[in-house]
Design an enzyme around this catalytic site. Structure first.
Site, mmCIF file in Angstrom:
data_model
loop_
_atom_site.group_PDB
_atom_site.id
_atom_site.type_symbol
_atom_site.label_atom_id
_atom_site.label_comp_id
_atom_site.label_asym_id
_atom_site.label_seq_id
_atom_site.Cartn_x
_atom_site.Cartn_y
_atom_site.Cartn_z
ATOM 1 N N HIS A 1 0.856 -1.195 0.000
ATOM 2 C CA HIS A 1 0.000 0.000 0.000
ATOM 3 C C HIS A 1 0.891 1.245 0.000
ATOM 4 C CE1 HIS A 1 -2.904 3.025 1.211
ATOM 5 N NE2 HIS A 1 -3.858 2.175 0.882
ATOM 6 N N GLY B 1 -7.797 9.128 -0.030
ATOM 7 C CA GLY B 1 -8.237 9.928 1.109
ATOM 8 C C GLY B 1 -8.493 11.393 0.787
ATOM 9 N N GLU C 1 -3.979 2.381 -7.251
ATOM 10 C CA GLU C 1 -4.356 3.449 -6.326
ATOM 11 C C GLU C 1 -3.501 4.697 -6.593
ATOM 12 O OE1 GLU C 1 -6.559 1.798 -2.759
ATOM 13 O OE2 GLU C 1 -4.459 1.834 -2.209
ATOM 14 N N SER D 1 -10.711 7.225 -2.854
ATOM 15 C CA SER D 1 -11.937 8.040 -2.730
ATOM 16 C C SER D 1 -13.169 7.393 -3.376
ATOM 17 C CB SER D 1 -11.712 9.450 -3.295
ATOM 18 O OG SER D 1 -10.702 10.108 -2.555
ATOM 19 N N GLY E 1 -11.130 2.790 1.548
ATOM 20 C CA GLY E 1 -10.635 3.171 2.864
ATOM 21 C C GLY E 1 -11.726 3.845 3.674
HETATM 22 P P1 PGA Z 1 -9.764 6.000 0.542
HETATM 23 O O1 PGA Z 1 -8.520 4.990 0.719
HETATM 24 O O2 PGA Z 1 -10.933 5.175 0.068
HETATM 25 O O3 PGA Z 1 -9.987 6.579 1.908
HETATM 26 O O4 PGA Z 1 -9.359 7.011 -0.475
HETATM 27 C C1 PGA Z 1 -8.261 4.005 -0.224
HETATM 28 C C2 PGA Z 1 -7.032 3.231 0.148
HETATM 29 O O5 PGA Z 1 -6.095 3.790 0.731
HETATM 30 O O6 PGA Z 1 -6.959 2.015 -0.115
#
Ligand code: PGA
Length: 227
Positions: free
Chosen positions: A97, A158, A152, A190, A211
């Site tokens: 990640h 986020g 990602e 997101s 997330g």
């Molecule tokens: P998020 O995170 O959905 O809060 O953007 C995704 C992730 O880090 O896997």
């Protein structure tokens, strides 16, 4: 119908697991069936045991994943959780990640973790933000067709600003060109109930890694429902 993976990454949040599961159970009962959807929850290590118990007790269609594993085999490594130690709890593990890469995780470490996961028969979800990171793990990807790739983009995590579904699909096409047409590629960054379908509707995207919107059972159910 293509298989869709919906993965919750709870990160380092201390969720009240019993309340989350109770709420999830009520909401999931309103859905007809999960059909082609596989739902995987990746809690912190500390919550794995309780979550596993509750899933079995309530017979929920949820699978478990870890957010990381050690690059070591079992032994004198204080503070590490090896693949061998967690294999009785999880079927999946997130590896590489970007939040871990930002803490210093290297391609060498990721390579070792992918190998440890394979030995323990745990399916890795390899997170990447650029194609070079696919190239770097090319051999592991060739040797283990089950590895899920999660695209990602850093700026989407986020931030409330997801990538465009078309760009995510293009990335998935490029991944498949490198490591095979059958590869499952997920999108993360997101994802919410009101945009998930734009991603899962893309031909080359097989699911989402979530997330923030997975921390509450209600918003996570919304994602499952709309995917
Ligand atoms: P998020 O995170 O959905 O809060 O953007 C995704 C992730 O880090 O896997």
């Amino acid at each position: 119908m293509k298989q869709i993976f919906i993965v919750a990454n709870w990160k380092a949040n201390n969720i009240l697991v019993k309340e989350w599961v109770e709420r999830f159970e009520v909401q999931i009962a309103n859905l007809d069936s999960l059909n082609n959807k596989k739902v995987i929850i990746c809690p912190p290590f500390t919550l794995l045991s309780e979550l596993r118990f509750l899933i079995h007790q309530r017979n929920l269609e949820l699978q478990l994943g870890a957010q990381n594993i050690s690059s070591f085999t079992p032994g004198p490594y204080t503070g590490e959780e090896t693949a061998e130690m967690i294999k009785e709890f999880v079927q999946y593990v997130i590896i590489g990640h970007s939040e871990r890469r930002a803490m210093g995780e290297t391609e060498k470490g990721i390579d070792a973790k992918l190998k440890e996961a394979k030995k323990a028969n745990i399916i890795p979800m390899l997170c990447v933000s650029k194609l070079e990171e696919i190239e770097a793990q090319h051999t592991n990807l060739q040797n283990d067709k089950r590895i899920l790739v999660a695209f990602e983009p850093l700026q989407a995590i986020g931030s409330g600003n997801p990538d465009t579904p078309e760009h995510a699909n293009d990335f998935a096409i490029s991944v498949r060109k490198i490591v095979g047409d059958e590869r499952n590629v997920l999108y993360g960054g997101s994802v919410k109930g009101d945009n998930v379908n734009l991603f899962t509707a893309q031909e080359n995207i097989n699911g989402v890694l979530v997330g923030g919107a997975s921390l509450k059972a209600d918003s996570f159910i919304e994602i499952i429902k709309n995917s």
